[in-house]
Design a protein around this motif. Structure first.
Motif, PDB file in Angstrom:
ATOM      1  N   ALA A   1       1.729   9.392  -5.643  1.00 35.37           N
ATOM      2  CA  ALA A   1       2.131  10.728  -5.201  1.00 35.37           C
ATOM      3  C   ALA A   1       3.289  11.249  -6.045  1.00 35.37           C
ATOM      4  O   ALA A   1       3.340  12.435  -6.385  1.00 35.37           O
ATOM      5  CB  ALA A   1       2.520  10.708  -3.728  1.00 35.37           C
ATOM      6  N   SER A   2       4.211  10.371  -6.417  1.00 33.54           N
ATOM      7  CA  SER A   2       5.339  10.789  -7.265  1.00 33.54           C
ATOM      8  C   SER A   2       4.865  11.204  -8.645  1.00 33.54           C
ATOM      9  O   SER A   2       5.348  12.185  -9.226  1.00 33.54           O
ATOM     10  CB  SER A   2       6.359   9.646  -7.380  1.00 33.54           C
ATOM     11  OG  SER A   2       6.940   9.364  -6.121  1.00 33.54           O
TER      12      SER A   2
ATOM     13  N   ALA B   1       1.963  12.444  -9.364  1.00 29.33           N
ATOM     14  CA  ALA B   1       1.298  13.741  -9.208  1.00 29.33           C
ATOM     15  C   ALA B   1       2.313  14.866  -9.081  1.00 29.33           C
ATOM     16  O   ALA B   1       2.170  15.932  -9.700  1.00 29.33           O
ATOM     17  CB  ALA B   1       0.381  13.708  -7.989  1.00 29.33           C
ATOM     18  N   GLN B   2       3.357  14.639  -8.293  1.00 30.48           N
ATOM     19  CA  GLN B   2       4.360  15.689  -8.078  1.00 30.48           C
ATOM     20  C   GLN B   2       5.166  15.955  -9.347  1.00 30.48           C
ATOM     21  O   GLN B   2       5.538  17.103  -9.627  1.00 30.48           O
ATOM     22  CB  GLN B   2       5.269  15.285  -6.920  1.00 30.48           C
ATOM     23  CG  GLN B   2       4.548  15.331  -5.578  1.00 30.48           C
ATOM     24  CD  GLN B   2       5.297  14.603  -4.477  1.00 30.48           C
ATOM     25  OE1 GLN B   2       6.452  14.224  -4.653  1.00 30.48           O
ATOM     26  NE2 GLN B   2       4.650  14.416  -3.347  1.00 30.48           N
ATOM     27  N   THR B   3       5.431  14.917 -10.128  1.00 31.40           N
ATOM     28  CA  THR B   3       6.151  15.102 -11.386  1.00 31.40           C
ATOM     29  C   THR B   3       5.329  15.958 -12.350  1.00 31.40           C
ATOM     30  O   THR B   3       5.845  16.899 -12.967  1.00 31.40           O
ATOM     31  CB  THR B   3       6.463  13.739 -12.034  1.00 31.40           C
ATOM     32  OG1 THR B   3       7.281  12.977 -11.157  1.00 31.40           O
ATOM     33  CG2 THR B   3       7.168  13.917 -13.364  1.00 31.40           C
ATOM     34  N   ALA B   4       4.052  15.616 -12.481  1.00 28.63           N
ATOM     35  CA  ALA B   4       3.185  16.406 -13.361  1.00 28.63           C
ATOM     36  C   ALA B   4       3.101  17.851 -12.882  1.00 28.63           C
ATOM     37  O   ALA B   4       3.138  18.790 -13.695  1.00 28.63           O
ATOM     38  CB  ALA B   4       1.795  15.780 -13.427  1.00 28.63           C
ATOM     39  N   THR B   5       2.998  18.044 -11.578  1.00 23.83           N
ATOM     40  CA  THR B   5       2.910  19.395 -11.027  1.00 23.83           C
ATOM     41  C   THR B   5       4.150  20.205 -11.356  1.00 23.83           C
ATOM     42  O   THR B   5       4.063  21.384 -11.732  1.00 23.83           O
ATOM     43  CB  THR B   5       2.706  19.336  -9.502  1.00 23.83           C
ATOM     44  OG1 THR B   5       1.475  18.663  -9.211  1.00 23.83           O
ATOM     45  CG2 THR B   5       2.668  20.727  -8.900  1.00 23.83           C
TER      46      THR B   5
ATOM     47  N   LEU C   1       0.837  -1.204   0.000  1.00 21.15           N
ATOM     48  CA  LEU C   1       0.000   0.000   0.000  1.00 21.15           C
ATOM     49  C   LEU C   1       0.869   1.249   0.000  1.00 21.15           C
ATOM     50  O   LEU C   1       0.591   2.219  -0.725  1.00 21.15           O
ATOM     51  CB  LEU C   1      -0.915  -0.002   1.224  1.00 21.15           C
ATOM     52  CG  LEU C   1      -1.947   1.142   1.287  1.00 21.15           C
ATOM     53  CD1 LEU C   1      -2.914   1.068   0.123  1.00 21.15           C
ATOM     54  CD2 LEU C   1      -2.700   1.101   2.614  1.00 21.15           C
ATOM     55  N   PHE C   2       1.941   1.219   0.807  1.00 17.74           N
ATOM     56  CA  PHE C   2       2.858   2.354   0.814  1.00 17.74           C
ATOM     57  C   PHE C   2       3.494   2.551  -0.567  1.00 17.74           C
ATOM     58  O   PHE C   2       3.654   3.675  -1.033  1.00 17.74           O
ATOM     59  CB  PHE C   2       3.965   2.141   1.859  1.00 17.74           C
ATOM     60  CG  PHE C   2       3.449   2.074   3.272  1.00 17.74           C
ATOM     61  CD1 PHE C   2       2.293   2.734   3.650  1.00 17.74           C
ATOM     62  CD2 PHE C   2       4.146   1.354   4.231  1.00 17.74           C
ATOM     63  CE1 PHE C   2       1.829   2.667   4.950  1.00 17.74           C
ATOM     64  CE2 PHE C   2       3.692   1.284   5.531  1.00 17.74           C
ATOM     65  CZ  PHE C   2       2.531   1.946   5.898  1.00 17.74           C
ATOM     66  N   LEU C   3       3.839   1.439  -1.215  1.00 18.03           N
ATOM     67  CA  LEU C   3       4.438   1.514  -2.537  1.00 18.03           C
ATOM     68  C   LEU C   3       3.469   2.148  -3.537  1.00 18.03           C
ATOM     69  O   LEU C   3       3.859   3.003  -4.348  1.00 18.03           O
ATOM     70  CB  LEU C   3       4.843   0.111  -3.008  1.00 18.03           C
ATOM     71  CG  LEU C   3       5.410   0.009  -4.429  1.00 18.03           C
ATOM     72  CD1 LEU C   3       6.713   0.797  -4.540  1.00 18.03           C
ATOM     73  CD2 LEU C   3       5.626  -1.453  -4.807  1.00 18.03           C
TER      74      LEU C   3
ATOM     75  N   VAL D   1      -3.433   7.792 -12.300  1.00 19.51           N
ATOM     76  CA  VAL D   1      -3.796   7.936 -10.882  1.00 19.51           C
ATOM     77  C   VAL D   1      -5.276   7.626 -10.671  1.00 19.51           C
ATOM     78  O   VAL D   1      -5.647   6.902  -9.731  1.00 19.51           O
ATOM     79  CB  VAL D   1      -3.456   9.354 -10.386  1.00 19.51           C
ATOM     80  CG1 VAL D   1      -4.061   9.598  -8.997  1.00 19.51           C
ATOM     81  CG2 VAL D   1      -1.947   9.552 -10.352  1.00 19.51           C
ATOM     82  N   THR D   2      -6.149   8.154 -11.527  1.00 19.83           N
ATOM     83  CA  THR D   2      -7.586   7.957 -11.311  1.00 19.83           C
ATOM     84  C   THR D   2      -8.008   6.512 -11.525  1.00 19.83           C
ATOM     85  O   THR D   2      -8.996   6.065 -10.930  1.00 19.83           O
ATOM     86  CB  THR D   2      -8.403   8.885 -12.229  1.00 19.83           C
ATOM     87  OG1 THR D   2      -8.032   8.658 -13.600  1.00 19.83           O
ATOM     88  CG2 THR D   2      -8.160  10.344 -11.879  1.00 19.83           C
TER      89      THR D   2
END
Length: 400
Positions: A294-295, A297-301, A286-288, A347-348
């Motif tokens: 999250a990575s 999302a942050q890359t796209a941001t 789950l952490f993976l 992600v979705t």
């Protein structure tokens, strides 16, 4: 430190920016409370636009000027915040904001200034559908015609509009003049005689965006409603005008980021609340999964924020753009769009594997509709050609 007119002006602008961001957070909180119910109903956004108007967002999200409007960075921040709560409403705001720039993209400075002042005063909501010139297309025709007459023009045809078709105050369209061959960009008031609206029903996603078709039967267009000419190709476009389509695509990237952030936040809250398939604790898988999402999302941001900064500098009133700069901005926006689309779809889809909760599927449906019309492979080929050859034509092709 003594107060000078310059520092007072900056302070006033900073205060307006902070107030606008606070308003955006409040509106987002309000929209998130009933987002699932409104998505399921799928009605035109009459209620949602009323909330935006009450908060003053349509008037605030206009091009920046000394006493009104929002700079590009702030406008995109507001769009992303609203999209995190409801991406349909975020898309309404994104298209409103960019179409409110139409005067600057196509009209004279004085015309644009007058139009923006009236937009703020009347609290107009903008929408529209201006088509991008297709490289290599000699016909350059549109589905709308604009025929001259003694007092201006008459506009006929039909055009699909992605948002706010039944609730906008101004609709920006491009149409071909069969007499001159020019493609002119015009604004049409929503109450214009001869215009009918056909809202789209049962969309897969972005259900509250208010998409639909505008049908125009000899609608009168005054000379003052004509903003200017749309260039026949991107290579002949004035540098500032060439930013119109990439500005829209970049604003929609912020809608996509809002979808990603909203999906991740909702899935995380479900996991923390014990309503997911796998619960937090000592579950390394789950952490993976969350680390991977999250990575992404942050890359796209990071990519979108870089494009936003470059676009903001290009749109600055004091910017002196040369013929080469828009191509570089467009290539960066195309990259941002590619990365954001991939992250939003990935992600979705993955969050649906983490939890089974009512409404969680709306993020995937919204991402699919938002990205459906712009295949990534097409953009990547154009980005690659621009990188290798510096081709303006390749960058223009990325936005078709």
């Amino acid at each position: 430190m003594p107060t000078t007119p310059g520092t007072a002006g900056r302070r006033s602008a900073d205060e307006r920016r902070r107030a606008l961001l606070r308003t955006a957070r409040d509106v987002a909180d309000d929209l998130s409370a009933d987002a699932i119910t409104r998505d399921q109903a799928g009605k035109p956004p009459h209620d949602e636009v009323a909330r935006l108007r009450e908060a003053g967002l349509p008037a605030a999200l206009t091009p920046h000027a000394s006493d009104h409007g929002a700079d590009w960075r702030t406008g995109c921040t507001v769009i992303r915040k609203i999209s995190t709560a409801d991406s349909s409403v975020g898309e309404v705001l994104a298209r409103h904001y960019v179409h409110a720039w139409s005067g600057r993209f196509y009209a004279s400075h004085q015309h644009a200034t007058t139009l923006e002042e009236e937009s703020v005063r009347e609290r107009w909501l903008w929408t529209g559908a201006v088509r991008t010139p297709v490289p290599g297309d000699d016909t350059d025709g549109t589905d709308l015609t604009l025929r001259p007459r003694d007092t201006g023009y008459v506009l006929s045809g039909r055009r699909f509009v992605e948002t706010a078709v039944a609730v906008a105050d101004q609709i920006v369209l491009d149409a071909t003049c069969p007499v001159t061959g020019d493609v002119l960009v015009v604004r049409v008031p929503s109450h214009a005689r001869g215009m009918t609206l056909e809202p789209a029903h049962d969309r897969l996603g972005q259900r509250v965006g208010g998409a639909g078709e505008v049908v125009l039967d000899r609608v009168a267009v005054t000379p003052g409603q004509v903003l200017g000419r749309r260039p026949h190709d991107e290579e002949s476009a004035p540098p500032f005008t060439a930013l119109a389509e990439p500005a829209l695509r970049l604003a929609l990237c912020h809608v996509g980021l809002g979808i990603v952030e909203g999906a991740l936040t909702e899935a995380r809250d479900l996991s923390r609340g014990g309503r997911a398939y796998r619960l937090p604790g000592a579950d390394p898988d789950l952490f993976l999964t969350y680390g991977e999402l999250a990575s992404a999302a942050q890359t796209a941001t990071a990519v979108v924020d870089r494009a936003t900064e470059v676009m903001a500098r290009a749109l600055d009133p004091g910017a002196q753009l040369d013929a080469e700069e828009p191509a570089g901005v467009c290539a960066l926006v195309a990259t941002a769009e590619t990365v954001t689309s991939k992250a939003a779809l990935h992600v979705t889809a993955r969050v649906l594997e983490l939890a089974d909760a009512p409404g969680l599927d709306r993020f995937w449906r919204n991402a699919r509709v938002l990205t459906a019309h712009h295949p990534a492979a097409h953009r990547l080929r154009s980005i690659g050609e621009h990188y290798l050859n510096g081709s303006h034509r390749a960058v223009a092709a990325a936005f078709h």
